[in-house]
Design a protein around this motif. Structure first.
Motif, PDB file in Angstrom:
ATOM      1  N   ILE A 170       0.822  -1.204   0.000  1.00 54.10           N
ATOM      2  CA  ILE A 170       0.000   0.000   0.000  1.00 54.10           C
ATOM      3  C   ILE A 170       0.861   1.261   0.000  1.00 54.10           C
ATOM      4  O   ILE A 170       1.778   1.391   0.809  1.00 54.10           O
ATOM      5  CB  ILE A 170      -0.953   0.003   1.216  1.00 54.10           C
ATOM      6  N   PHE A 171       0.523   2.161  -0.933  1.00 56.52           N
ATOM      7  CA  PHE A 171       1.153   3.478  -0.989  1.00 56.52           C
ATOM      8  C   PHE A 171       0.247   4.450  -0.250  1.00 56.52           C
ATOM      9  O   PHE A 171      -0.951   4.560  -0.547  1.00 56.52           O
ATOM     10  CB  PHE A 171       1.338   3.926  -2.449  1.00 56.52           C
ATOM     11  N   TYR A 172       0.810   5.170   0.720  1.00 56.99           N
ATOM     12  CA  TYR A 172       0.037   6.107   1.534  1.00 56.99           C
ATOM     13  C   TYR A 172       0.244   7.534   1.015  1.00 56.99           C
ATOM     14  O   TYR A 172       1.378   8.002   0.911  1.00 56.99           O
ATOM     15  CB  TYR A 172       0.459   5.999   3.001  1.00 56.99           C
ATOM     16  N   TYR A 173      -0.871   8.188   0.708  1.00 53.30           N
ATOM     17  CA  TYR A 173      -0.834   9.519   0.106  1.00 53.30           C
ATOM     18  C   TYR A 173      -0.860  10.632   1.154  1.00 53.30           C
ATOM     19  O   TYR A 173      -1.487  10.504   2.205  1.00 53.30           O
ATOM     20  CB  TYR A 173      -2.051   9.722  -0.796  1.00 53.30           C
ATOM     21  N   ASP A 174      -0.203  11.752   0.825  1.00 56.38           N
ATOM     22  CA  ASP A 174      -0.473  13.033   1.466  1.00 56.38           C
ATOM     23  C   ASP A 174      -0.884  13.988   0.342  1.00 56.38           C
ATOM     24  O   ASP A 174      -0.905  13.599  -0.839  1.00 56.38           O
ATOM     25  CB  ASP A 174       0.740  13.554   2.265  1.00 56.38           C
ATOM     26  N   LYS A 175      -1.234  15.214   0.683  1.00 57.64           N
ATOM     27  CA  LYS A 175      -1.746  16.123  -0.355  1.00 57.64           C
ATOM     28  C   LYS A 175      -0.700  16.436  -1.415  1.00 57.64           C
ATOM     29  O   LYS A 175      -1.019  16.631  -2.591  1.00 57.64           O
ATOM     30  CB  LYS A 175      -2.296  17.402   0.283  1.00 57.64           C
ATOM     31  N   GLU A 176       0.568  16.445  -0.997  1.00 56.61           N
ATOM     32  CA  GLU A 176       1.650  16.722  -1.958  1.00 56.61           C
ATOM     33  C   GLU A 176       1.750  15.615  -3.006  1.00 56.61           C
ATOM     34  O   GLU A 176       1.904  15.887  -4.200  1.00 56.61           O
ATOM     35  CB  GLU A 176       2.983  16.911  -1.231  1.00 56.61           C
ATOM     36  N   SER A 177       1.689  14.357  -2.555  1.00 54.95           N
ATOM     37  CA  SER A 177       1.796  13.254  -3.524  1.00 54.95           C
ATOM     38  C   SER A 177       0.557  13.191  -4.419  1.00 54.95           C
ATOM     39  O   SER A 177       0.659  12.823  -5.599  1.00 54.95           O
ATOM     40  CB  SER A 177       2.057  11.916  -2.833  1.00 54.95           C
ATOM     41  N   VAL A 178      -0.610  13.572  -3.880  1.00 54.00           N
ATOM     42  CA  VAL A 178      -1.800  13.655  -4.734  1.00 54.00           C
ATOM     43  C   VAL A 178      -1.576  14.695  -5.835  1.00 54.00           C
ATOM     44  O   VAL A 178      -1.806  14.431  -7.023  1.00 54.00           O
ATOM     45  CB  VAL A 178      -3.061  14.030  -3.913  1.00 54.00           C
ATOM     46  N   LYS A 179      -1.082  15.863  -5.448  1.00 53.51           N
ATOM     47  CA  LYS A 179      -0.839  16.926  -6.438  1.00 53.51           C
ATOM     48  C   LYS A 179       0.194  16.485  -7.471  1.00 53.51           C
ATOM     49  O   LYS A 179       0.028  16.730  -8.674  1.00 53.51           O
ATOM     50  CB  LYS A 179      -0.376  18.206  -5.739  1.00 53.51           C
ATOM     51  N   THR A 180       1.256  15.841  -7.018  1.00 51.50           N
ATOM     52  CA  THR A 180       2.302  15.378  -7.933  1.00 51.50           C
ATOM     53  C   THR A 180       1.732  14.445  -8.998  1.00 51.50           C
ATOM     54  O   THR A 180       2.060  14.555 -10.178  1.00 51.50           O
ATOM     55  CB  THR A 180       3.409  14.642  -7.144  1.00 51.50           C
ATOM     56  N   GLU A 181       0.856  13.523  -8.591  1.00 49.60           N
ATOM     57  CA  GLU A 181       0.358  12.503  -9.521  1.00 49.60           C
ATOM     58  C   GLU A 181      -0.833  12.968 -10.355  1.00 49.60           C
ATOM     59  O   GLU A 181      -1.023  12.501 -11.475  1.00 49.60           O
ATOM     60  CB  GLU A 181       0.002  11.228  -8.750  1.00 49.60           C
ATOM     61  N   PHE A 182      -1.639  13.889  -9.822  1.00 49.81           N
ATOM     62  CA  PHE A 182      -2.914  14.221 -10.482  1.00 49.81           C
ATOM     63  C   PHE A 182      -2.985  15.628 -11.078  1.00 49.81           C
ATOM     64  O   PHE A 182      -3.902  15.900 -11.856  1.00 49.81           O
ATOM     65  CB  PHE A 182      -4.069  14.057  -9.486  1.00 49.81           C
ATOM     66  N   GLU A 183      -2.054  16.504 -10.717  1.00 46.90           N
ATOM     67  CA  GLU A 183      -2.196  17.914 -11.095  1.00 46.90           C
ATOM     68  C   GLU A 183      -2.323  18.122 -12.599  1.00 46.90           C
ATOM     69  O   GLU A 183      -3.125  18.935 -13.055  1.00 46.90           O
ATOM     70  CB  GLU A 183      -1.019  18.728 -10.548  1.00 46.90           C
ATOM     71  N   GLN A 184      -1.587  17.349 -13.365  1.00 43.12           N
ATOM     72  CA  GLN A 184      -1.640  17.540 -14.824  1.00 43.12           C
ATOM     73  C   GLN A 184      -2.857  16.877 -15.462  1.00 43.12           C
ATOM     74  O   GLN A 184      -3.049  16.914 -16.673  1.00 43.12           O
ATOM     75  CB  GLN A 184      -0.351  17.027 -15.478  1.00 43.12           C
ATOM     76  N   PHE A 185      -3.701  16.270 -14.618  1.00 37.92           N
ATOM     77  CA  PHE A 185      -4.904  15.609 -15.133  1.00 37.92           C
ATOM     78  C   PHE A 185      -6.179  16.283 -14.619  1.00 37.92           C
ATOM     79  O   PHE A 185      -7.182  15.626 -14.344  1.00 37.92           O
ATOM     80  CB  PHE A 185      -4.883  14.118 -14.761  1.00 37.92           C
ATOM     81  N   GLY A 186      -6.130  17.610 -14.492  1.00 33.69           N
ATOM     82  CA  GLY A 186      -7.332  18.376 -14.177  1.00 33.69           C
ATOM     83  C   GLY A 186      -7.773  18.319 -12.728  1.00 33.69           C
ATOM     84  O   GLY A 186      -8.962  18.506 -12.430  1.00 33.69           O
ATOM     85  N   LEU A 187      -6.837  18.096 -11.816  1.00 30.56           N
ATOM     86  CA  LEU A 187      -7.163  18.061 -10.385  1.00 30.56           C
ATOM     87  C   LEU A 187      -7.809  19.377  -9.952  1.00 30.56           C
ATOM     88  O   LEU A 187      -7.274  20.445 -10.199  1.00 30.56           O
ATOM     89  CB  LEU A 187      -5.884  17.819  -9.568  1.00 30.56           C
ATOM     90  N   PHE A 188      -8.995  19.289  -9.301  1.00 30.59           N
ATOM     91  CA  PHE A 188      -9.613  20.527  -8.813  1.00 30.59           C
ATOM     92  C   PHE A 188     -10.010  20.475  -7.344  1.00 30.59           C
ATOM     93  O   PHE A 188     -10.333  21.498  -6.760  1.00 30.59           O
ATOM     94  CB  PHE A 188     -10.810  20.946  -9.688  1.00 30.59           C
ATOM     95  N   GLU A 189      -9.995  19.292  -6.722  1.00 33.04           N
ATOM     96  CA  GLU A 189     -10.290  19.239  -5.282  1.00 33.04           C
ATOM     97  C   GLU A 189      -9.736  17.954  -4.668  1.00 33.04           C
ATOM     98  O   GLU A 189      -9.754  16.895  -5.301  1.00 33.04           O
ATOM     99  CB  GLU A 189     -11.803  19.307  -5.022  1.00 33.04           C
TER     100      GLU A 189
END
Length: 200
Positions: free
Chosen positions: A163-182
């Motif tokens: 299991i990979f555990y996310y924080d907000k930074e890792s969410v932004k790193t992986e999703f930001e270029q794919f239209g992340l809005f919330e």
């Protein structure tokens, strides 16, 4: 991974009960408000989250690695949905574009390259202005940093489940270029992020 989930579904059947997750209900509400009419659910499991979409008139297509889970989905819920048997690593299974994608508690089970591929494959199957929502376990989970360290922020606490555990930074790193809005915090059986993206 196939063997792990097949054994789990054979042994534990409807292991999470039959009620939809909080995230599925929140997503259903958002999808209805935004006229989403067809949804792809990678990792559909035995269909408990699919039912809340189906019951509200949204067409559902699923992808599931466990044959037993697919049989349970057809037995317990509705037979009028397509479920592709296979790993999300093999996406896409069809050439269809979807208004919405809902991926529950799956992405954190993948390694770095697999996560990147899943996000990109989902994004590619969205219609223009379509939405994709993912849930992912957070570092607030009690098992974070427990078990065998596999790689940065990724641990194997139960044999076979890395299991990979996310924080907000890792969410932004992986999703930001794919239209992340919330990024919304949701308490399920574990603390989760509900990650919301829109294709423009």
């Amino acid at each position: 991974m196939t063997e792990f989930w097949e054994e789990n579904f054979v042994d534990k059947q409807e292991m999470w009960g039959n009620e939809p997750s909080k995230s599925a209900i929140l997503t259903k509400d958002f999808f209805l408000e935004n006229s989403v009419r067809n949804v792809l659910i990678p990792g559909i499991g035995y269909g408990r989250n699919a039912k809340v979409f189906k019951d509200n008139g949204i067409d559902v297509t699923g992808i599931e690695i466990s044959k037993t889970a697919i049989e349970l989905a057809y037995k317990n819920y509705r037979t009028d949905m397509d479920i592709y048997h296979g790993s999300v690593a093999e996406m896409p299974f069809d050439k269809k574009k979807y208004n919405g994608i809902f991926c529950y508690a799956l992405i954190h089970l993948l390694d770095n390259d697999e996560r990147k591929k899943l996000i990109k494959d989902c994004y590619n199957q969205l219609t223009e202005n379509g939405y994709m929502f993912f849930t992912a376990i957070t570092k607030q989970a009690p098992n974070f940093r427990k078990g065998k360290l596999i790689s940065k922020d990724r641990y194997e606490f139960h044999k076979g489940a890395k299991i990979f555990y996310y924080d907000k930074e890792s969410v932004k790193t992986e999703f930001e270029q794919f239209g992340l809005f919330e990024i919304k915090e949701v308490s399920e059986n574990q603390p989760m992020f509900l990650i919301k993206c829109k294709k423009s």
